[in-house]
Scaffold this active site. Structure first.
Site, PDB file in Angstrom:
ATOM      1  N   CYS A   1      12.678  18.019 -50.788  1.00 42.50           N
ATOM      2  CA  CYS A   1      12.302  16.494 -50.927  1.00 42.50           C
ATOM      3  C   CYS A   1      10.903  16.302 -50.819  1.00 42.50           C
ATOM      4  O   CYS A   1      10.081  17.010 -50.232  1.00 42.50           O
ATOM      5  CB  CYS A   1      13.215  15.697 -49.897  1.00 42.50           C
ATOM      6  SG  CYS A   1      13.079  13.939 -50.252  1.00 42.50           S
TER       7      CYS A   1
ATOM      8  N   CYS B   1      20.052  16.723 -41.491  1.00 42.22           N
ATOM      9  CA  CYS B   1      19.823  16.836 -42.968  1.00 42.22           C
ATOM     10  C   CYS B   1      18.742  17.888 -43.050  1.00 42.22           C
ATOM     11  O   CYS B   1      17.711  17.676 -42.753  1.00 42.22           O
ATOM     12  CB  CYS B   1      19.679  15.652 -43.689  1.00 42.22           C
ATOM     13  SG  CYS B   1      19.252  15.780 -45.338  1.00 42.22           S
TER      14      CYS B   1
ATOM     15  N   GLU C   1      22.546  22.015 -49.257  1.00 43.65           N
ATOM     16  CA  GLU C   1      23.736  22.029 -48.174  1.00 43.65           C
ATOM     17  C   GLU C   1      24.646  20.855 -48.344  1.00 43.65           C
ATOM     18  O   GLU C   1      24.173  19.681 -49.131  1.00 43.65           O
ATOM     19  CB  GLU C   1      22.968  22.057 -46.613  1.00 43.65           C
ATOM     20  CG  GLU C   1      21.924  20.708 -46.457  1.00 43.65           C
ATOM     21  CD  GLU C   1      21.430  20.609 -45.045  1.00 43.65           C
ATOM     22  OE1 GLU C   1      21.136  21.781 -44.410  1.00 43.65           O
ATOM     23  OE2 GLU C   1      21.199  19.538 -44.435  1.00 43.65           O
TER      24      GLU C   1
ATOM     25  N   CYS D   1      29.365  14.593 -47.849  1.00 38.22           N
ATOM     26  CA  CYS D   1      27.977  14.227 -48.120  1.00 38.22           C
ATOM     27  C   CYS D   1      27.466  15.367 -49.132  1.00 38.22           C
ATOM     28  O   CYS D   1      27.289  16.709 -48.790  1.00 38.22           O
ATOM     29  CB  CYS D   1      27.320  14.297 -46.696  1.00 38.22           C
ATOM     30  SG  CYS D   1      25.401  13.719 -46.565  1.00 38.22           S
TER      31      CYS D   1
ATOM     32  N   CYS E   1       9.550  11.835 -45.032  1.00 40.08           N
ATOM     33  CA  CYS E   1       9.970  10.853 -43.896  1.00 40.08           C
ATOM     34  C   CYS E   1      10.210  11.778 -42.467  1.00 40.08           C
ATOM     35  O   CYS E   1      10.260  12.846 -42.528  1.00 40.08           O
ATOM     36  CB  CYS E   1      11.589  10.367 -44.001  1.00 40.08           C
ATOM     37  SG  CYS E   1      11.800   9.451 -45.550  1.00 40.08           S
TER      38      CYS E   1
ATOM     39  N   CYS F   1      13.202  13.340 -40.642  1.00 38.25           N
ATOM     40  CA  CYS F   1      13.963  14.267 -41.500  1.00 38.25           C
ATOM     41  C   CYS F   1      13.629  15.592 -41.568  1.00 38.25           C
ATOM     42  O   CYS F   1      12.421  15.952 -42.350  1.00 38.25           O
ATOM     43  CB  CYS F   1      14.143  13.507 -42.796  1.00 38.25           C
ATOM     44  SG  CYS F   1      15.475  14.190 -43.937  1.00 38.25           S
TER      45      CYS F   1
END
Length: 354
Positions: A116, A341, A96, A109, A120, A123
């Site tokens: 990932c 995100c 995205e 962005c 975290c 997120c």
């Protein structure tokens, strides 16, 4: 049984490598510059569109090479003019990107990885597995596609790029730097390096490498706590990259580049929003020239974090400013869409797997 010859990803080649391939195909070396201009200046993703090449050469290119173009899969447009897109890659993976309009700028962005690996806690992308790194051309394509949205919807060109989407850019170091080289090159998109910011969750050895490479773009650190115990809790990467290690790496980076650093700080309700937290942040800011971007949180279903109240955020920011820290408050954008995100990509991936 015949084995099909796999095509070469043409945008993975340097100009010199492309010249070598063309000569081996019986073509003139100078054609490589023409093709490179189509690929990187004009953002052409179809050999048939390369109109100043002969039909026979275009046929040869189609037989030998592939352009792994990124395509928009879905768009969400917010009442505040933010546009969030899911992009589909050549291998059907989904990432995205976001267009963030502001009165004085148009910011893209972009993502650097599919998923990932850093986990975290706040997120959405951290709740996805990392499937692979993005290639440089896939990052470049996001910039081009978001730039077209800026022109189509608002009649303005992109002014800024932030590598703050899905993934950790410094864990895809070579592709991120190659994408920036193509975006900033005179024979690419020719954007100024100072208009580009790469955001990291904090990998000390790679921050030092940025210094050694004397990069010209901006560096931002997603800090979110200036206390090791708190940062360990919300960002497990801190366990291997402590605040002390990060401070040393950032000082090294600054000594090599003379580029000030931006600290990103999401203010979570009753987690890191007290004035004692602000005092710890002030102390961390003393290591080198910097500024702080305080960011409002977009809550996600996977986590229990909440955005701090506006008055708490303002009090936190005022505390920093009164102590000489350049501080900006970035209000939450796209509250009426999947703005956090990873949210849209998770949703799109769910659709493709059901």
């Amino acid at each position: 049984m015949s084995i099909l010859k796999s095509k070469i990803d043409i945008r993975s080649l340097t100009l010199e490598q492309l010249q070598h391939h063309l000569v081996s195909m019986g073509e003139k070396a100078f054609r490589a510059k023409q093709i490179y201009a189509w690929l990187w200046q004009r953002s052409c993703v179809d050999f048939e569109g390369m109109s100043n090449l002969s039909k026979s050469l275009r046929d040869k290119l189609h037989e030998t090479f592939a352009i792994h173009a990124v395509a928009v899969r879905n768009e969400q447009r917010s009442s505040d003019r933010t546009v969030k897109s899911s992009f589909v890659l050549y291998d059907a993976n989904i990432i995205e990107g976001v267009l963030i309009p502001a009165p004085d700028r148009m910011t893209a962005c972009v993502s650097s990885q599919v998923g990932c690996s850093l986990t975290c806690k706040f997120c959405a992308t951290g709740y996805m597995d990392r499937k692979r790194n993005l290639n440089a051309d896939e990052i470049y394509d996001q910039v081009v596609l978001i730039g077209r949205q800026a022109q189509d919807y608002y009649g303005q060109p992109l002014t800024n790029i932030v590598y703050m989407g899905m993934g950790e850019p410094l864990l895809n170091y070579s592709n991120v730097l190659k994408s920036i080289e193509r975006i900033t090159a005179p024979d690419g998109l020719n954007m100024a390096a100072k208009r580009i910011t790469v955001s990291t969750a904090g990998i000390a050895k790679m921050i030092k490498k940025l210094g050694d490479d004397q990069v010209r773009f901006n560096l931002a650190l997603s800090l979110h706590a200036a206390n090791d115990a708190k940062r360990n809790e919300i960002m497990p990467i801190n366990e291997q990259n402590s605040l002390h290690a990060l401070a040393e790496a950032l000082k090294y980076y600054y000594a090599k580049t003379k580029n000030p650093v931006t600290y990103e700080y999401i203010v979570f309700n009753d987690v890191n929003d007290g004035l004692s937290d602000a005092a710890e942040l002030v102390a961390f800011c003393k290591h080198l020239p910097c500024k702080v971007n305080i960011i409002e949180y977009n809550p996600i279903a996977f986590a229990d974090f909440e955005n701090a109240a506006v008055d708490k955020i303002d009090r936190f920011a005022d505390y920093l400013r009164q102590r000489g820290i350049i501080t900006n408050v970035r209000r939450s954008r796209g509250k009426d869409i999947d703005a956090a995100c990873g949210q849209l990509a998770i949703k799109e991936n769910a659709v493709t797997t059901t």
